[in-house]
Write a protein that holds these residues in place. Structure first.
Motif, PDB file in Angstrom:
ATOM      1  N   ALA A 203     -11.744 -19.206  -5.254  1.00  0.00           N
ATOM      2  CA  ALA A 203     -11.032 -18.015  -5.725  1.00  0.00           C
ATOM      3  C   ALA A 203     -10.544 -17.148  -4.561  1.00  0.00           C
ATOM      4  O   ALA A 203      -9.496 -16.499  -4.668  1.00  0.00           O
TER       5      ALA A 203
ATOM      6  N   MET B   3     -11.045 -14.195 -11.775  1.00  0.00           N
ATOM      7  CA  MET B   3     -11.269 -15.146 -10.695  1.00  0.00           C
ATOM      8  C   MET B   3     -10.355 -16.351 -10.891  1.00  0.00           C
ATOM      9  O   MET B   3     -10.299 -16.922 -11.967  1.00  0.00           O
ATOM     10  N   ALA B   4      -9.616 -16.724  -9.851  1.00  0.00           N
ATOM     11  CA  ALA B   4      -8.760 -17.902  -9.890  1.00  0.00           C
ATOM     12  C   ALA B   4      -9.634 -19.151  -9.880  1.00  0.00           C
ATOM     13  O   ALA B   4     -10.465 -19.326  -8.991  1.00  0.00           O
ATOM     14  N   LEU B   5      -9.447 -19.999 -10.862  1.00  0.00           N
ATOM     15  CA  LEU B   5     -10.243 -21.222 -10.981  1.00  0.00           C
ATOM     16  C   LEU B   5      -9.418 -22.438 -10.590  1.00  0.00           C
ATOM     17  O   LEU B   5      -8.189 -22.435 -10.732  1.00  0.00           O
TER      18      LEU B   5
END
Length: 185
Positions: free
Chosen positions: A175, A1-3
């Motif tokens: 995300a 997941m892009a944080l």
């Protein structure tokens, strides 16, 4: 997941209650009262906010280890807020206060979109589209203000204080690439 690279939290009515204008000068943390003594009042973290903030303590949630934390508040009592940031414990067993996990502070009267966020951007070097913001929006829609004036920031309204569910929903929306005022599912 892009944080996000930077997560920004409002203070009054988002992380804690009562609000700074409602109290007398705060003094120190009182374990029996579970918060910072301020005359007859006690400033306490919302349970969800405490749970979220604990995740930023070293060794608690490795997923958040590289995420920086900021606070942005337009309180009329910035001195009181700074006392609470230094005295209010995120984890009483570890003795760590909110200020121990905060990398940047913008705590003074003013517009979050015109003043606080541009200052956070300048301080941190983090682009707006790498920021996620949580605010109760009680006295005006700070989320809309930031979304319009600082395009790219993901903004989450926390009308009853920060909860773990809102935090997770905000991370998930971020995300997915959602920005502006997030319509959480």
């Amino acid at each position: 997941m892009a944080l996000p690279s930077l997560i920004v939290f409002d203070l009054d009515a988002c992380l804690w209650e009562p609000e700074m204008f409602q109290i007398s000068r705060p003094t120190s943390y009182d374990a029996k009262r579970g918060g910072v003594v301020a005359g007859h009042d006690t400033v306490r973290l919302f349970p969800g906010a405490a749970a979220v903030l604990r995740r930023f303590l070293p060794g608690v949630d490795p997923r958040l280890a590289e995420v920086r934390v900021a606070v942005a508040s337009s309180t009329t009592e910035p001195g009181y807020a700074r006392i609470c940031l230094g005295a209010l414990l995120v984890d009483p067993s570890r003795g760590e206060a909110i200020e121990d996990i905060v990398d940047y502070q913008q705590v003074y009267p003013g517009s979050k979109g015109r003043a606080h966020f541009p200052a956070l951007h300048a301080q941190s070097g983090v682009p707006y589209d790498r920021m996620l913001f949580f605010d109760d929006c009680t006295y005006g829609d700070n989320c809309a203000d930031v979304a319009v004036r600082c395009p790219g920031v993901g903004c989450v309204r926390t009308p009853d204080g920060l909860t773990e569910a809102l935090f997770e929903a905000g991370l998930a929306a971020f995300a997915r690439g959602e920005r502006g005022v997030l319509q959480l599912r």
